[in-house]
Design a protein around this motif. Structure first.
Motif, PDB file in Angstrom:
ATOM      1  N   GLN A  14      32.784  29.962  44.203  1.00 12.74           N
ATOM      2  CA  GLN A  14      34.210  29.817  44.952  1.00 12.74           C
ATOM      3  C   GLN A  14      35.143  30.636  44.184  1.00 12.74           C
ATOM      4  O   GLN A  14      36.291  30.707  44.717  1.00 12.74           O
ATOM      5  N   SER A  15      34.764  31.979  43.385  1.00  9.31           N
ATOM      6  CA  SER A  15      35.683  32.960  42.927  1.00  9.31           C
ATOM      7  C   SER A  15      35.834  33.912  43.847  1.00  9.31           C
ATOM      8  O   SER A  15      34.909  34.144  44.722  1.00  9.31           O
ATOM      9  N   PRO A  16      37.073  34.707  43.730  1.00  9.94           N
ATOM     10  CA  PRO A  16      37.246  35.562  44.742  1.00  9.94           C
ATOM     11  C   PRO A  16      35.840  36.767  44.488  1.00  9.94           C
ATOM     12  O   PRO A  16      35.318  36.962  43.540  1.00  9.94           O
ATOM     13  N   ALA A  17      35.770  37.379  45.706  1.00 15.25           N
ATOM     14  CA  ALA A  17      34.922  38.649  45.931  1.00 15.25           C
ATOM     15  C   ALA A  17      35.529  39.812  46.169  1.00 15.25           C
ATOM     16  O   ALA A  17      35.348  40.426  47.306  1.00 15.25           O
ATOM     17  N   PRO A  18      36.169  40.334  45.142  1.00 11.00           N
ATOM     18  CA  PRO A  18      37.032  41.787  45.511  1.00 11.00           C
ATOM     19  C   PRO A  18      36.031  42.930  46.032  1.00 11.00           C
ATOM     20  O   PRO A  18      34.935  43.010  45.323  1.00 11.00           O
ATOM     21  N   ASP A  19      36.542  43.855  46.274  1.00 11.69           N
ATOM     22  CA  ASP A  19      36.064  44.993  46.676  1.00 11.69           C
ATOM     23  C   ASP A  19      36.413  45.873  45.315  1.00 11.69           C
ATOM     24  O   ASP A  19      37.267  46.965  45.519  1.00 11.69           O
ATOM     25  N   ALA A  20      35.895  45.412  44.574  1.00 13.92           N
ATOM     26  CA  ALA A  20      36.077  46.173  43.305  1.00 13.92           C
ATOM     27  C   ALA A  20      34.705  46.176  42.329  1.00 13.92           C
ATOM     28  O   ALA A  20      33.514  45.888  42.944  1.00 13.92           O
ATOM     29  N   ALA A  21      34.900  46.829  41.181  1.00 13.71           N
ATOM     30  CA  ALA A  21      33.561  46.984  40.364  1.00 13.71           C
ATOM     31  C   ALA A  21      33.071  45.704  39.792  1.00 13.71           C
ATOM     32  O   ALA A  21      33.728  44.708  39.637  1.00 13.71           O
ATOM     33  N   TYR A  22      31.824  45.501  39.762  1.00 14.49           N
ATOM     34  CA  TYR A  22      31.047  44.265  39.073  1.00 14.49           C
ATOM     35  C   TYR A  22      30.426  44.537  37.976  1.00 14.49           C
ATOM     36  O   TYR A  22      29.074  45.314  38.019  1.00 14.49           O
ATOM     37  N   GLY A  23      30.661  44.863  36.813  1.00 17.48           N
ATOM     38  CA  GLY A  23      29.932  44.925  35.685  1.00 17.48           C
ATOM     39  C   GLY A  23      30.371  44.148  34.369  1.00 17.48           C
ATOM     40  O   GLY A  23      31.194  43.188  34.417  1.00 17.48           O
ATOM     41  N   PRO A  24      29.700  44.266  33.044  1.00 20.18           N
ATOM     42  CA  PRO A  24      29.972  43.280  32.250  1.00 20.18           C
ATOM     43  C   PRO A  24      31.360  43.390  31.701  1.00 20.18           C
ATOM     44  O   PRO A  24      32.091  42.551  31.416  1.00 20.18           O
ATOM     45  N   ALA A  25      31.911  44.549  31.754  1.00 17.94           N
ATOM     46  CA  ALA A  25      33.391  44.916  31.335  1.00 17.94           C
ATOM     47  C   ALA A  25      34.315  44.178  32.132  1.00 17.94           C
ATOM     48  O   ALA A  25      35.403  43.566  31.784  1.00 17.94           O
ATOM     49  N   GLU A  26      33.983  44.116  33.577  1.00 17.55           N
ATOM     50  CA  GLU A  26      34.694  43.435  34.432  1.00 17.55           C
ATOM     51  C   GLU A  26      34.756  41.894  34.449  1.00 17.55           C
ATOM     52  O   GLU A  26      35.766  41.165  34.380  1.00 17.55           O
ATOM     53  N   HIS A  27      33.576  41.305  34.270  1.00 19.11           N
ATOM     54  CA  HIS A  27      33.257  40.067  33.859  1.00 19.11           C
ATOM     55  C   HIS A  27      33.881  39.686  32.830  1.00 19.11           C
ATOM     56  O   HIS A  27      34.623  38.219  32.759  1.00 19.11           O
ATOM     57  N   LEU A  28      33.874  40.407  31.709  1.00 17.25           N
ATOM     58  CA  LEU A  28      34.645  39.919  30.561  1.00 17.25           C
ATOM     59  C   LEU A  28      36.010  39.681  30.458  1.00 17.25           C
ATOM     60  O   LEU A  28      36.609  39.013  30.243  1.00 17.25           O
ATOM     61  N   ALA A  29      36.606  40.654  31.311  1.00 19.18           N
ATOM     62  CA  ALA A  29      38.076  40.662  31.346  1.00 19.18           C
ATOM     63  C   ALA A  29      38.570  39.440  32.596  1.00 19.18           C
ATOM     64  O   ALA A  29      39.368  38.587  32.022  1.00 19.18           O
ATOM     65  N   ASP A  30      37.649  38.937  33.325  1.00 17.83           N
ATOM     66  CA  ASP A  30      37.845  37.655  34.079  1.00 17.83           C
ATOM     67  C   ASP A  30      37.943  36.816  33.283  1.00 17.83           C
ATOM     68  O   ASP A  30      38.470  35.642  33.441  1.00 17.83           O
TER      69      ASP A  30
END
Length: 259
Positions: free
Chosen positions: A55-71
């Motif tokens: 149920q989390s948003p699925a942005p048209d953006a990067a999907y990597g460890p750094a992005e997941h960590l920020a989230d």
């Protein structure tokens, strides 16, 4: 480079020391369905859907460890949780390991199932992701999701009693990471920094996991200052899902020792 964090969907249950549970690629917080009621008896569980999952948003953006960590950090800030035990599988394990390096004061311990090293290549995974990008582009996301579950990562899950549940869980995956053109933010060399991880670490693999994942676990066991490895018989890449009767009490014992 600043990362725009996604407002993750999460469910919080139980009371006690905080435990963050992070699923793997293509799954969702329901991956922990067997562990949730048991671990919530002694701990405050934070079960999160990573970006593009559940149920989390699925942005048209990067999907990597750094992005997941920020989230994840933004989620913990929103919940006012200063420090957590982290239980992660696959992608979730890589996020936990990266968090222990980048924000060590916020990580009490790590339990890493089928661990991958953030930013490091893993041929079987890289090839599979490239394959699903092609299938998604040529045949659509439903075909890519179906093909994904037929890959060797899921051999054990397909043989198990909960195979239909796993297939249904993957069917909820947005598939957006197979379509996004934006590359994730690079993660600097991690292996050279393993000596910085002072938290206690438990590594879990199914005995029948793919050789690359078993090799990664052995590397982590040798390289992390305080790590112990557990091998679950008759399980493949997702031991917590495939053999919850063995893994759930093990997780309870590990958390009790790490508290």
């Amino acid at each position: 480079m600043s990362i725009a964090a996604v407002d993750l969907h999460a469910e919080v249950v139980g009371e006690g020391p905080a435990v963050l549970l992070l699923h793997g690629f293509s799954h969702g917080l329901a991956y922990w369905r067997a562990q949730r009621p048991v671990l919530a008896q002694t701990h405050r569980l934070i079960l999160a859907d990573l970006r593009g999952h559940g149920q989390s948003p699925a942005p048209d953006a990067a999907y990597g460890p750094a992005e997941h960590l920020a989230d994840v950090v933004a989620l913990l800030d929103r919940l006012d949780v200063p420090c957590v035990h982290i239980i992660g599988t696959h992608t979730g394990a890589s996020v936990g390991l990266l968090m222990a390096l980048e924000q060590p004061d916020r990580v009490a311990s790590l339990v890493l199932e089928g661990a991958v090293i953030p930013g490091a290549p893993l041929a079987s995974v890289d090839d599979a992701l490239a394959r699903e990008r092609r299938i998604a582009a040529e045949q659509g996301l439903d075909a890519a999701r179906a093909d994904w579950f037929d890959l060797p990562f899921f051999d054990g899950a397909r043989r198990g009693a909960a195979a239909d549940e796993m297939r249904a869980l993957i069917a909820t995956f947005s598939g957006v990471p197979w379509q996004v053109a934006h590359p994730p933010q690079p993660v600097g060399p991690v292996v050279e920094r393993f000596g910085e991880v002072r938290q206690p670490v438990a590594l879990i693999n199914g005995a029948d996991d793919l050789p690359e994942f078993l090799d990664t676990a052995r590397l982590l066991e040798r390289s992390l200052p305080s790590a112990n490895r557990y091998v679950i018989p008759d399980a493949g890449g997702f031991a917590a899902w495939e053999r919850p009767e063995a893994v759930t009490p093990l997780l309870a014992r590990i958390l009790e020792a790490f508290d």
